[in-house]
Design an enzyme around this catalytic site. Structure first.
Site, short mmCIF file in Angstrom:
data_model
loop_
_atom_site.label_atom_id
_atom_site.label_comp_id
_atom_site.label_asym_id
_atom_site.label_seq_id
_atom_site.Cartn_x
_atom_site.Cartn_y
_atom_site.Cartn_z
N GLU A 66 0.83 -1.21 0.00
CA GLU A 66 0.00 0.00 0.00
C GLU A 66 0.86 1.26 0.00
OE1 GLU A 66 -4.29 0.73 1.82
OE2 GLU A 66 -2.74 0.47 3.36
N GLY A 282 -8.09 17.94 52.91
CA GLY A 282 -7.74 18.71 54.10
C GLY A 282 -7.42 17.89 55.32
N GLY A 284 -4.82 15.96 55.69
CA GLY A 284 -3.38 15.88 55.94
C GLY A 284 -2.67 14.79 55.17
N GLU A 309 -1.62 16.47 41.39
CA GLU A 309 -2.60 17.53 41.60
C GLU A 309 -1.96 18.87 41.93
OE1 GLU A 309 -5.01 15.60 44.59
OE2 GLU A 309 -6.58 15.23 43.10
#
Length: 507
Positions: A66, A282, A284, A309
């Site tokens: 091809e 939050g 920890g 993050e």
């Protein structure tokens, strides 16, 4: 029972493919690779040729039906395989059977591919080839409507190649990942072996998988396996079957960075273990990662921190507030921080890249903050495969891994991440908010720790400028983990007793 005899295999040299094929492709046989557009058939086939020359001194022949050979090599030039140089050195021979676009194709009775076979045979003998690829054979039969004719011609080509003793890959296009293997419905029956490559849309990202559908006379691993393609390694198959449960383990303990937590764990965490720290936002978790990293640096151990993050500067600033100097640790070669958003690539690419980072830096410990960030960009199946792949590799390297996980509820509950990987981890530490008489406090417990005693109580902890301090256990409170605490103070005086510290009472 007599041992099973199977055909000798030819190692492909492609990472992961030899694992799922139990050693490679059956030597001297033909393997049909069928896949939709973009599934990676041509890259895999050309890598098969490259690996043969580069690693095994096995020359090859490329037959193209091809694309032109120039276009094919230009398309894989970014991999740095140097196929042009291999052609010039007579390591690879090319048979260009691509049709001339200016010619009209008309079906006119029987066809004889003897001339094509003669060209292939001549190329095989000229370079003493062991490997041959036919790409893409579907373009050879567009003018045929008779499936019997296609079957006969395909059988003739494959029989000729078998007589030459070469191991052959035949690429074939599919129009549907879940549809028929070939256009005529006979291609998969003619070839000795069949591999299916798929390129599905999964959570708005393409996910490639490979499956061995048929291996005549040879064993193989069953099912679909994810694979990825990148500039460094080309095709890399990521088989979970390669993650064996044969890792060694030791009694060596390491500090988590929090003395009271080490005591709760019976003297520290095991060196080659996986720890999951789970809690709401939050509570920890990142602080616990910082304490863990700080303990490694203090002990002179190398630690790799992967952030999903927060940026590197954010992690460094927060750590400095808790008494950890990440900049100095990086300058001293004890710490490497890598921050990538999970959305920038697929999970298979993340897994491959993390393995490279580990091999390059050779850390003693690794921390991933947070694992649940990877979950949001994947399906459950691919996420679980990712977790098994990374945890298995960490254990295999005899490293300690700490992962954080964010729960969706502030109080109580568990996350999907926690549910799916809890059985894979060795230790689970839960951080929970506790609402107590109108005040929000924090509680910590070691839910699980394989192979050792650990404390079962739920202790209160506080976060201040010095980091994390774990206090005594909660008394008279039940249902903290479920998020529905109840109180069992026998008297109001007892409750009042718990509300004040000795110093408060001394005032």
């Amino acid at each position: 029972m007599a041992p099973v005899k199977e055909l000798p295999k030819l190692s492909t040299g492609i990472a992961g493919l030899d694992e799922i094929s139990n050693g490679g492709l059956p030597r001297g046989r033909s393997t049909l690779i069928a896949g939709t557009a973009g599934s990676g058939k041509t890259v895999l086939a050309l890598q098969f040729l490259y690996c043969g020359v580069h690693f095994f001194e096995q020359n090859g022949v490329l037959v193209t039906f091809e694309e032109t050979p120039v276009d094919m090599m230009a398309n894989v030039a970014s991999f740095g395989w140097g196929l042009e140089e291999m052609v010039e050195a007579n390591k690879i021979a090319i048979v260009d059977a691509a049709p001339d676009p200016s010619e009209n194709v008309v079906e006119a009775g029987g066809h004889d591919l003897a001339a094509l076979m003669a060209r292939i045979e001549g190329a095989v003998r000229r370079v003493k080839a062991d490997r041959v690829i036919l790409d893409a054979v579907g373009a050879l039969f567009p003018q045929f409507s008779d499936s019997l004719l296609v079957r006969r011609e395909l059988q003739r080509i494959l029989a000729g190649l078998r007589e030459l003793g070469v191991t052959t890959i035949i690429n074939l296009e599919r129009t549907d990942d879940e549809g028929a293997v070939g256009r005529f419905g006979i291609e998969e029956f003619v070839a000795d072996n069949v591999l299916l490559m798929r390129n599905r849309l999964d959570m708005e990202k393409r996910r490639r998988t490979i499956e061995i559908l048929k291996f005549r006379g040879a064993t193989h691993q069953k099912g679909e396996y994810p694979f990825t393609i990148d500039d460094q390694d080309g095709v890399t198959v990521l088989p979970l079957s390669a993650t064996s449960l044969q890792q060694s383990s030791s009694d060596t303990r390491l500090s988590s960075g929090v003395k009271e937590l080490d005591d709760m764990c019976g003297g520290g965490i095991y060196r080659d273990s996986i720890i999951l720290v789970s809690g709401a936002t939050g509570t920890g978790k990142t602080l616990m990662v910082t304490e863990y990293v700080k303990a490694a640096i203090t002990a002179g151990q190398r630690v790799l921190l992967i952030g999903a993050e927060e940026s590197r500067d954010q992690l460094g600033r927060n750590a400095k507030a808790w008494g950890a100097d990440f900049d100095k640790a990086e300058a001293d070669g004890l710490l490497k921080i890598i921050c990538r958003y999970p959305e920038v690539m697929g999970l298979e690419d993340h897994l491959l890249q993390i393995k490279r980072d580990i091999r390059e830096f050779q850390p003693t410990r690794i921390a991933v903050d947070s694992l649940s960030a990877f979950e949001r960009v994947s399906s459950t199946k691919s996420f679980r495969e990712f977790v098994i792949g990374i945890t298995g590799f960490i254990k295999d390297q005899q490293m300690t891994g700490l992962f954080t996980n964010t729960t969706s509820m502030l109080i109580g509950g568990e996350s999907v991440t926690e549910t799916h990987i809890s059985t894979i981890t060795d230790s689970i530490i839960l951080l929970r908010y506790v609402e107590l008489f109108g005040e929000m406090r924090r509680g910590l417990t070691v839910l699980k720790m394989r192979g050792t005693w650990h404390e079962k109580e739920i202790r209160e902890y506080v976060i201040d400028g010095n980091g994390m301090s774990i206090k005594g256990p909660f008394k008279g409170v039940h249902g903290i983990l479920s998020g529905m605490p109840t109180y069992s103070f026998t008297t109001e005086a007892e409750r009042m007793e718990t509300m004040f510290t000795p110093s408060d009472r001394a005032k």
